[in-house]
Write a protein that holds these residues in place. Structure first.
Motif, mmCIF file in Angstrom:
data_model
loop_
_atom_site.group_PDB
_atom_site.id
_atom_site.type_symbol
_atom_site.label_atom_id
_atom_site.label_comp_id
_atom_site.label_asym_id
_atom_site.label_seq_id
_atom_site.Cartn_x
_atom_site.Cartn_y
_atom_site.Cartn_z
ATOM 1 N N VAL A 138 0.848 -1.198 0.000
ATOM 2 C CA VAL A 138 0.000 0.000 0.000
ATOM 3 C C VAL A 138 0.886 1.251 0.000
ATOM 4 O O VAL A 138 0.605 2.228 -0.690
ATOM 5 N N ALA A 139 1.995 1.183 0.766
ATOM 6 C CA ALA A 139 2.940 2.305 0.788
ATOM 7 C C ALA A 139 3.460 2.560 -0.632
ATOM 8 O O ALA A 139 3.551 3.700 -1.085
ATOM 9 N N LEU A 174 -5.630 5.200 -5.699
ATOM 10 C CA LEU A 174 -5.080 5.546 -4.383
ATOM 11 C C LEU A 174 -3.938 6.562 -4.513
ATOM 12 O O LEU A 174 -3.889 7.550 -3.771
ATOM 13 N N SER A 175 -3.020 6.345 -5.471
ATOM 14 C CA SER A 175 -1.908 7.308 -5.620
ATOM 15 C C SER A 175 -2.438 8.693 -5.952
ATOM 16 O O SER A 175 -1.976 9.687 -5.406
ATOM 17 N N ASP A 222 4.641 -7.542 5.123
ATOM 18 C CA ASP A 222 5.604 -6.556 5.600
ATOM 19 C C ASP A 222 4.963 -5.167 5.558
ATOM 20 O O ASP A 222 3.910 -4.979 4.943
ATOM 21 N N SER A 223 5.624 -4.210 6.194
ATOM 22 C CA SER A 223 5.044 -2.875 6.320
ATOM 23 C C SER A 223 6.028 -1.815 5.867
ATOM 24 O O SER A 223 7.177 -2.129 5.520
ATOM 25 N N ALA A 224 5.589 -0.573 5.892
ATOM 26 C CA ALA A 224 6.484 0.547 5.595
ATOM 27 C C ALA A 224 5.976 1.791 6.302
ATOM 28 O O ALA A 224 4.769 1.952 6.507
ATOM 29 N N ILE A 225 6.921 2.658 6.672
ATOM 30 C CA ILE A 225 6.547 3.961 7.243
ATOM 31 C C ILE A 225 6.485 4.946 6.083
ATOM 32 O O ILE A 225 7.432 5.052 5.299
ATOM 33 N N VAL A 226 5.376 5.655 5.987
ATOM 34 C CA VAL A 226 5.218 6.650 4.917
ATOM 35 C C VAL A 226 5.013 8.018 5.546
ATOM 36 O O VAL A 226 4.248 8.153 6.506
ATOM 37 N N PRO A 247 3.806 12.193 -0.833
ATOM 38 C CA PRO A 247 4.169 11.042 0.007
ATOM 39 C C PRO A 247 5.602 10.588 -0.223
ATOM 40 O O PRO A 247 6.143 10.729 -1.326
ATOM 41 N N LYS A 248 6.184 10.040 0.831
ATOM 42 C CA LYS A 248 7.553 9.538 0.713
ATOM 43 C C LYS A 248 7.697 8.327 1.635
ATOM 44 O O LYS A 248 7.300 8.388 2.804
ATOM 45 N N ILE A 249 8.239 7.237 1.115
ATOM 46 C CA ILE A 249 8.470 6.072 1.970
ATOM 47 C C ILE A 249 9.737 6.327 2.787
ATOM 48 O O ILE A 249 10.788 6.633 2.235
#
Ligand code: SAM
Length: 296
Positions: free
Chosen positions: A165-166, A179-180, A207-211, A189-191
């Motif tokens: 999703v990130a 979505l984008s 897995d995940s990511a901080i955005v 947005p920036k990962i």
């Protein structure tokens, strides 16, 4: 490429994993997966979220889903005020008890999607605020829309989301999706980093990511929001199809009607929705709007 942080391997008695298990046991709770309860148990990741928020005592933070309150405590140390919204009644009751000594934290026991951000902030709405959250993944898109479309928008959002999703949120032309566009119309947005599943307890399957999502003072293009998104949605009605076909399908028009409009907007009809920039969508919307005026 984005850096990978956190390995969730600290097994010491003082580790976040041990603390999380102790808190769950003490309050006789089990993580409710249906509510997206995967608690963050990695200090490096926790630190990265807080660092990305660049907090100072003048900041008001809205936290979505404080859970057991570990991130909440860190935010409260750096920000002036933290307003944390937790849907789970038992967790909200636990938080009111365990965070009672922090007088700059307010716990609201409710569904974040049911409260308009301006009501959440009350008198503090004028100051501008930041959203910081390890989001419950089943409501990621609704939460982003809820805050980005609000009359009181945050200045920035630092959110943990599913990795895929990130990537969709931060996609570039070629890989764009509804979505984008929905995020990048309002914000940049920036990962920040990728986060493996074992940094959470219980570990999710993904897995995940901080955005980091920095909100523009005004949207990226000057359009009528409703009309603009109607065109974008139509364009993505049949992703991977050529734009002329998917727009015709999405708008309920004949392809023959759509082709001259695409030409006027300078967009080749063979292109796919995923390849268009936001400016190109805005140009397309302008031509469609003009077409409507001519029909009147
Ligand atoms: N902040 C904690 C952490 O980082 O460990 C918990 C994060 S957990 C991924 C998501 C949290 O969101 C859970 O505490 C869950 O109960 C809460 N939640 C789920 N749906 C919610 C909603 N609609 N409104 C507010 N909170 C919600």
């Amino acid at each position: 490429m984005h850096g990978l942080i956190g390995f969730g391997m600290d097994k010491s008695p003082n580790s976040l994993l041990a603390q999380t298990k102790r808190r769950l046991r003490r309050f006789d709770l089990k993580a409710r997966k249906g509510l997206g309860q995967h608690f963050l148990v990695d200090r490096e990741v926790l630190g990265a979220i807080v660092a990305a928020a660049e907090l100072s005592p003048s900041d008001v933070v809205v936290e979505i889903g404080p859970g057991l309150g570990i991130l909440t405590g860190e935010l409260a140390q750096k920000a002036g005020r933290v307003i944390a919204v937790e849907l789970d009644d038992k967790l909200a009751a636990l938080l009111k008890q365990t965070l009672a000594s922090l007088d700059n934290v307010t716990i609201i026991n409710d569904d974040v999607l049911k409260i308009a951000p301006q009501d959440l902030l009350e008198k503090q709405a004028g100051l501008g605020y930041k959203v910081v959250a390890n989001l419950p993944y089943y409501i990621t898109s609704p939460v982003l829309r809820h805050f980005l479309e609000a009359s009181a928008k945050p200045r920035t959002m630092i959110v943990m989301v599913q990795k895929e999703v990130a990537e969709a949120i931060a996609a570039k032309p070629g890989d764009m999706s509804l979505l984008s566009i929905s995020v990048q119309y309002y914000a940049e947005p920036k990962i920040i980093s990728l986060v493996p599943a074992q940094c959470f307890y219980p570990a999710p399957k993904v897995d995940s990511a901080i955005v980091k999502i920095d909100v523009y003072p005004k949207p990226k293009v000057d359009v009528d929001e409703k009309g603009f998104f109607a065109v974008v949605r139509a364009g993505f009605a049949a992703p991977r199809k050529q734009l002329a076909n998917s727009l015709a399908q999405g708008l309920g028009k004949d392809k023959a009607e759509v082709l001259p409009l695409l030409k006027e907007a300078g967009i080749a009809p063979q292109r796919r929705a995923e390849t268009l920039t936001i400016e190109e969508w805005a140009g397309l919307w302008r031509v469609f709007e003009g077409g409507k005026d001519a029909d009147r």
